[in-house]
Each structure stands twice: as structure tokens, then as C-alpha cells.
Enzyme design. Structure first.
Site, mmCIF file in Angstrom:
data_model
loop_
_atom_site.group_PDB
_atom_site.id
_atom_site.type_symbol
_atom_site.label_atom_id
_atom_site.label_comp_id
_atom_site.label_asym_id
_atom_site.label_seq_id
_atom_site.Cartn_x
_atom_site.Cartn_y
_atom_site.Cartn_z
ATOM 1 N N CYS A 2 35.790 -37.160 72.288
ATOM 2 C CA CYS A 2 37.024 -36.715 72.940
ATOM 3 C C CYS A 2 36.779 -35.912 74.209
ATOM 4 C CB CYS A 2 37.889 -35.907 71.964
ATOM 5 S SG CYS A 2 37.176 -34.327 71.495
ATOM 6 N N ASP A 24 29.623 -21.290 68.497
ATOM 7 C CA ASP A 24 30.078 -20.394 67.426
ATOM 8 C C ASP A 24 31.581 -20.501 67.200
ATOM 9 O OD1 ASP A 24 27.492 -19.600 67.244
ATOM 10 O OD2 ASP A 24 27.738 -17.789 68.448
ATOM 11 N N GLU A 80 31.069 -18.933 55.764
ATOM 12 C CA GLU A 80 30.059 -19.875 55.323
ATOM 13 C C GLU A 80 29.233 -19.242 54.213
ATOM 14 O OE1 GLU A 80 27.382 -22.723 58.190
ATOM 15 O OE2 GLU A 80 28.203 -20.849 58.897
ATOM 16 N N ASP A 121 32.343 -17.082 61.789
ATOM 17 C CA ASP A 121 31.003 -17.665 61.895
ATOM 18 C C ASP A 121 30.026 -16.526 62.102
ATOM 19 O OD1 ASP A 121 29.166 -19.981 62.292
ATOM 20 O OD2 ASP A 121 28.914 -19.007 64.224
HETATM 21 ZN ZN LIG Z 1 35.750 -34.402 69.674
#
Ligand SMILES: [Zn+2]
Length: 400
Positions: free
Chosen positions: A345, A352, A270, A186
Site C-alpha cells: 500500500c 515502533d 507484547e 510497544d
Molecule cells: Zn500496507
């Protein structure tokens, strides 16, 4: 595989003058041919019976007239004008293929360079033999072994460099990568690169740290009287400083890309819209200072050297906003928000690292799906370019 080694030259004063003259001849020939090309093309438009301009015809024409019209051209190597016209031909074919804009005239002080073809120079230990000049000392030995293709001699600030292109046998020059599997990278402004393993590379931020001195030198230059000796001196100082900034930036990028490509086989990055990002006035300088495009270019060619691959993820894939644990996507994430908590979750993510993990997973799934034949649509497996595409790109970088 073509590789280039850029070596600093250590010429004496007489040699510096000769190199500058050779670069001047190359520039003149290039500009002369560019002008002729335009004139011939205009004539062709009026009367289609006339031939279209070609680099070969222009080269022959220059050879025919240079003894009488430009006798000073004979003082330097014949490669200087010949190769310049060859490069103009390449610039035009790039233009016709819509890869580049219409060629521009070369400018004194900025485009001081000339190219030697491989039959016209020799390299021995720490010396290079330039025709009509003799042996010029180099600061280091040529690193690669193989067939020498060409050499481009250019001036950067007030130093001369030779970048020597060598045809190296495939993968003979460096060990294959350690193969620690896949990694996501990243890219960011505060931290140059964050890996999915949690490692970060800060990057040198070359410009930011030298900005004050850069401002002072620029101001000093603008205060000097035009045409004065002091102005020349101030200009040289500023040029040296710019070259130093570029060198620091390059060094940092090479360290990062060598580290990553030596360790990992599949690298997910990316596809950044750097042009768009630079339009953000607050961040533009920081973004340009990082050199993202150069970083990706280096990752690609170095991965190819080590037998790895770079997978470029579509720029619209929300790598920061997707939870890497459960795949939930959140709607908004501000740039200032460095950490966030997934509502589904409950995992707390570093912005990053989370993005890097998502990029890694996308890269892995794309290579798997490439074998299975079904693509996700978001990933374009990037075909790695050959290490050398055009002369320009090798001049800028010294590969390690
Ligand atoms: Zn999650």
C-alpha cells in the site's frame, strides 16, 4: 484489595541496632527452621512412621526451646521468629506447587528483614510502634486508609523501610481511568515504550547513566583489605549507589505505567521473552536496565485498580513486520531498521509506532472476540493478578 505503602523510617542509633537485631533473629529462625525441615524430612524418608515436617510443628518446637537455647530471641518482638517460620511454610508450599525453587538460607546483609502481624504494631501520624522497641519515626504518613494487614521492616543499603500492607476498599482510592479507549504499547530498548498514539516514553536508563560511578565504586571496594573498616565504608557506598539506581528505574517505570493506565481502558502489550532477549550479549544490559517485566507487572495491577484491562499478545505475533494499514506481512525486518515502506500500500511506517498500532488492534479484536466467543488463537486475555501475590513483590515497589 491489598495495597502496600513503603515508607522510609528515620530511626535513631539505638533503634537501628534493635532493628538489625530483630532482622537477625528472623533470619536465624528462618534458617534454623529450614535446616530442621531438611533433617525431619530425611528422617521421614527413612521411617515413614515419623511425621512429615510442617511449619506449625516447627513453630511450636522453636517456641518450646527458645527460652533455653536461644534466650537472645526474647529481646525482640516475638513476630520476628514466628513470621519468618510462616514465610518458610509459604516458601515450601510454593516449592511443592512448582511455583518456586527449594527455599534458600537467608543471608546477612541481603535479607535483613522481619515482619510484624497487624495485632503487634500501631501506626499513628508519622510514627510506627514496634513491640519491644517503641515508636519509630517515619518519613511520611501512611497513604491508604483501611484495615492494616501487616508490616515488613527491611533494610535497603543503609536505610530502613517499613512496607505496610493495607486492605483498601475496592477502587475507593483512585478515580477510574479517563477511558480514551484502547492503546497498544510497544516496548523497546532505545525508547522504553511507544504508544499507538505516537507518543514515546524514553525511560531513565538508570544503569547506563550511573555505570561509570558503579565501576569506580566496585573497583574501590575490591581494592580494600578484607575485614578492614575502609572496606565496610566502600561497601556501604556501593550499596547506596545500587539502591539509587533501582530507585531511579522504579520512578521512571511508575511514571509511565500510571500515565498509561489513567488514560486508557484496554492496553495491548507484547508477551516479551525477556529471558531469551537477555542472552543477546550486546543488548542484555540495556534490556535489564529497562525493567520490562516490572513494567508489565505494574501495568497489570494499575489497570485493575482503574477498572481497565491488559491484553497480552502472543510473543510470536509479528507486530513489527505487519503493515498496520493493509495487513501485509513482510519477511525480514532487521533490528536496526527503524522505518520501512509497505510494498502493497506504499505507507511508510515508523517501526515502533506500527508495532504499537498492531498491538492495539489485536487487543481490541481479542476483547470483541471474547464477547463473541471466538478467539483468534494468538491472544491470551491475561487474567490480571491480584495486586499482592507474595510478600516479596510488595517489598520492592512502593505503589503510587
Ligand atoms: Zn500496507
Amino acid at each position: 484489595m491489598l495495597m502496600a505503602h513503603k515508607i522510609r523510617l528515620d530511626p535513631n542509633n539505638v533503634q537501628v541496632t534493635h532493628l538489625a537485631r530483630a532482622a537477625g533473629v528472623a533470619r536465624f529462625a528462618y534458617n534454623w527452621a529450614l535446616n530442621e525441615w531438611g533433617c525431619l524430612y530425611q528422617a521421614y524418608l527413612v521411617d515413614p512412621a515419623l511425621p512429615k515436617p510442617t511449619e506449625a510443628a516447627l513453630g511450636r518446637k522453636l517456641n518450646a526451646i527458645k527460652r533455653i537455647e536461644f534466650p537472645w530471641m526474647l529481646e525482640v518482638t516475638k513476630c520476628a521468629p514466628q513470621m519468618a517460620i510462616l514465610q518458610l511454610g509459604r516458601a515450601f508450599s510454593n516449592f511443592f506447587a512448582h511455583r518456586a525453587r527449594y527455599p534458600k538460607f537467608r543471608c546477612k546483609g541481603r535479607d535483613d528483614r522481619f515482619t510484624l502481624s497487624n495485632d503487634q504494631f500501631q501506626v499513628k501520624d508519622k510514627r510506627i510502634r514496634v513491640p519491644k522497641l517503641g515508636w519509630v519515626r517515619m518519613c511520611e504518613r501512611l497513604r491508604f486508609t483501611g484495615r492494616i494487614v501487616s508490616a515488613c521492616i527491611r533494610r535497603v543499603a543503609d536505610h530502613w523501610y517499613a512496607s505496610i500492607t493495607v486492605d483498601v476498599p475496592e477502587r475507593a482510592h483512585r478515580p477510574p481511568s479517563e477511558n480514551q479507549g484502547a492503546v497498544g504499547v510497544d516496548l523497546g530498548v532505545s525508547r522504553l515504550a511507544t504508544l499507538s498514539t505516537g507518543e514515546t516514553f524514553t525511560g531513565p536508563k538508570a544503569l547506563r547513566h550511573s555505570l561509570q560511578r558503579l565501576r569506580r565504586l566496585s573497583k574501590a571496594l575490591s581494592r580494600k583489605v578484607k575485614g578492614s573498616r575502609n572496606r565496610v565504608k566502600a561497601k556501604r557506598k556501593l550499596g547506596r549507589h545500587h539502591a539509587r539506581i533501582a530507585a531511579i528505574r522504579h520512578d521512571g517505570l511508575h511514571r509511565v505505567t500510571t500515565n498509561i493506565t489513567r488514560r486508557f481502558h484496554t492496553i495491548g502489550v507484547e508477551d516479551l521473552n525477556v529471558k531469551g532477549m537477555v542472552k543477546n550479549g550486546r543488548l542484555s544490559r540495556a534490556i535489564v536496565d529497562m525493567g520490562f517485566a516490572e513494567l508489565r507487572r505494574q501495568l497489570e495491577y494499575k489497570a485493575e485498580w482503574c477498572g481497565g484491562q491488559v491484553v497480552v499478545i502472543d510473543r510470536w505475533y509479528p507486530s513489527s513486520k505487519t503493515c498496520s494499514c493493509c495487513g501485509t506481512r513482510i519477511d525480514t525486518l532487521y533490528l536496526a531498521q527503524r522505518q520501512w515502506c509497505c510494498a502493497a500500500c506504499g505507507t511508510t511506517h515508523d517501526r515502533d509506532i506500527n508495532a504499537a498500532i498492531n498491538l492495539r488492534d489485536m487487543a481490541v479484536s481479542s476483547t470483541v472476540s471474547a464477547c463473541g466467543g471466538e478467539g483468534t488463537g494468538l491472544v491470551s486475555e491475561h487474567k490480571v493478578k491480584p495486586a499482592l501475590v507474595k510478600q516479596e513483590s510488595i517489598g520492592k515497589a512502593s505503589f503510587r
